[in-house]
Design a protein around this motif. Structure first.
Motif, short mmCIF file in Angstrom:
data_model
loop_
_atom_site.label_atom_id
_atom_site.label_comp_id
_atom_site.label_asym_id
_atom_site.label_seq_id
_atom_site.Cartn_x
_atom_site.Cartn_y
_atom_site.Cartn_z
N LEU A 262 0.81 -1.08 -0.12
CA LEU A 262 0.03 0.15 -0.14
C LEU A 262 0.88 1.18 0.03
N TRP A 304 -6.91 5.97 -3.20
CA TRP A 304 -7.08 5.14 -4.14
C TRP A 304 -5.69 4.62 -4.53
N MET A 305 -6.26 3.12 -4.99
CA MET A 305 -5.06 2.42 -5.33
C MET A 305 -5.49 1.19 -6.59
N GLN A 306 -4.70 1.03 -7.42
CA GLN A 306 -5.19 0.00 -8.35
C GLN A 306 -5.26 -1.23 -7.88
N GLY A 307 -6.29 -2.17 -8.37
CA GLY A 307 -6.45 -3.47 -7.93
C GLY A 307 -6.96 -4.31 -9.19
N GLU A 308 -7.02 -5.69 -8.76
CA GLU A 308 -7.56 -6.74 -9.85
C GLU A 308 -8.58 -7.65 -9.09
N VAL A 323 -10.06 -8.61 -3.83
CA VAL A 323 -9.50 -7.78 -4.79
C VAL A 323 -7.89 -7.75 -4.39
N ARG A 324 -6.88 -8.11 -5.34
CA ARG A 324 -5.74 -8.02 -5.20
C ARG A 324 -5.09 -6.53 -5.40
N VAL A 325 -4.38 -6.17 -4.43
CA VAL A 325 -3.99 -4.70 -4.50
C VAL A 325 -2.38 -5.00 -3.99
N GLN A 348 -9.84 -4.97 -13.77
CA GLN A 348 -9.27 -3.96 -13.34
C GLN A 348 -10.12 -2.95 -12.71
N ARG A 350 -10.34 0.45 -9.37
CA ARG A 350 -9.70 1.27 -8.50
C ARG A 350 -10.31 1.20 -6.98
N VAL A 351 -9.53 0.91 -6.09
CA VAL A 351 -9.90 0.66 -4.71
C VAL A 351 -9.75 1.87 -3.86
#
Length: 363
Positions: A262, A304-308, A323-325, A348, A350-351
């Motif tokens: 993070l 905010w972070m990117q996740g999958e 969700v994988r972050v 894809q 945003r978290v």
């Protein structure tokens, strides 16, 4: 009915041989309060309940009912009513005789027994079942008989040992509402033991969480849910994401937290003293996590972070995503509305997380 009394445990310690079961337990239940004792199997909660009833004896500490130390008082002289998990009804007796049993043992008059049993059965809505035996009743009706048998002796305290665990989910919900209503009507100081967090949160005025014989936290359900004091309470009362990391510094109204996956996160200083620099965990609830499509406009108040998306479950009122972050797998609960499409695995996203909803736990 007896006047409302308090219950107090002062530094209670109990061991079976060399195995400690209760360790320094101190808590106070106020007069007329509905208090829940919550914990996993083996936490010591039923042991504590049986100790209050007089079936177990602590090695040190004091147990007070109505301000009087009853540590050396035998069970029959404590005037405490207890409802067991299996109800413990006499199968060969009808409902009336089951309820009257305690009064008969106390050698009350026939008129007093008739009046008190009738009132107790009316209170739990079982007057028409007085001549039936327990085997002819449903689980919920047997539960009501067990309650009537307990309250008919007019106890100072009502102790409930996982009384709803043998019922199906729908009946449990109905019975816990009836139980709470009955407790309010009687004004009885009540201690309710359960391993079911939902039961504890929906019925109790306050609750305590016990783990390995140690009292972890005491307070209202919302306090324990929103402000857990440690990792165990955060994970046991509700579902929580737990991210291990480190407090870098704290002061001037902010906490600087660093977590692998993070990065560095600035959080507002929370209730109480600032945490000391060192290893800690960041705890937050799945419903506090917001998902948005990659590239969507962002609420600037969130981190905010990117996740999958790794997996998705439809649970009716909400959908739960894993969700994988970075190197972390986070749970995110999103409300469901008719026509709202779910994110498929591999999407894809945003978290987003609100800093004020993230709680730093140093232990």
């Amino acid at each position: 009915m007896n006047p409302q009394v308090s219950l107090e445990c002062r530094d209670i310690n109990l061991s079976y041989g060399t195995t400690p079961v209760l360790r320094g337990v101190s808590l106070k239940v106020e007069p007329g309060e509905f208090f829940a004792l919550l914990g996993p199997s083996g936490s010591g909660k039923s042991t504590l309940l049986r100790l209050i009833a007089g079936f177990n004896r602590h090695q040190s500490g004091a147990l007070l009912i109505g301000g009087q130390d009853v540590s050396a008082v035998p069970p029959h002289a404590r005037n405490v009513g207890m409802v067991f998990q299996n109800y413990a009804l006499w199968p060969h007796m009808n409902v009336w005789d089951n309820v009257a049993f305690g009064l008969v043992e106390r050698r009350e008059s026939r008129d007093a027994i008739r009046r008190k049993v009738g009132a107790a059965l009316e209170l739990v809505g079982l007057q028409q079942y007085a001549q039936r035996r327990p085997g002819q009743l449903s689980g919920g009706q047997q539960q009501r008989v067990a309650l009537a048998r307990t309250i008919v002796i007019e106890p100072k305290l009502l102790l409930l040992d996982e009384p709803l665990s043998n019922l199906d989910k729908q009946l449990r919900v109905q019975m816990r509402d009836e139980l709470k209503s009955l407790q309010r009507k009687l004004g009885l100081t009540t201690l309710f033991v359960t391993h079911d967090q939902e039961e504890a949160m929906t019925t109790a005025d306050r609750m305590a969480v016990l783990d390995k014989g140690v009292l972890q936290q005491v307070g209202a359900a919302a306090d324990l849910y929103d402000r857990p004091v440690n990792r165990f309470v955060a994970g046991f009362v509700g579902t929580a994401n737990m991210v291990e990391g480190e407090v870098m510094r704290a002061g001037a109204g902010q906490i600087a937290f660093r977590a692998p996956g993070l990065g560095d996160i600035a959080l507002p200083l929370q209730d109480g003293d600032a945490p000391l620099p060192g290893p800690a965990a960041l705890a937050f609830r799945p419903h506090q996590v917001v998902l948005a499509e990659a590239g969507a406009a962002s609420d600037a108040s969130r981190i905010w972070m990117q996740g999958e998306v790794e997996s998705a479950e439809f649970l009716g009122e909400f959908s739960r995503y894993r969700v994988r972050v970075g190197g972390l797998a986070l749970l995110a609960d999103q409300p469901h509305y008719a026509g709202l499409a779910m994110y498929p695995p591999g999407a894809q996203v945003r978290v987003g997380m609100a800093p004020a909803q993230l709680r730093v736990l140093a232990r």
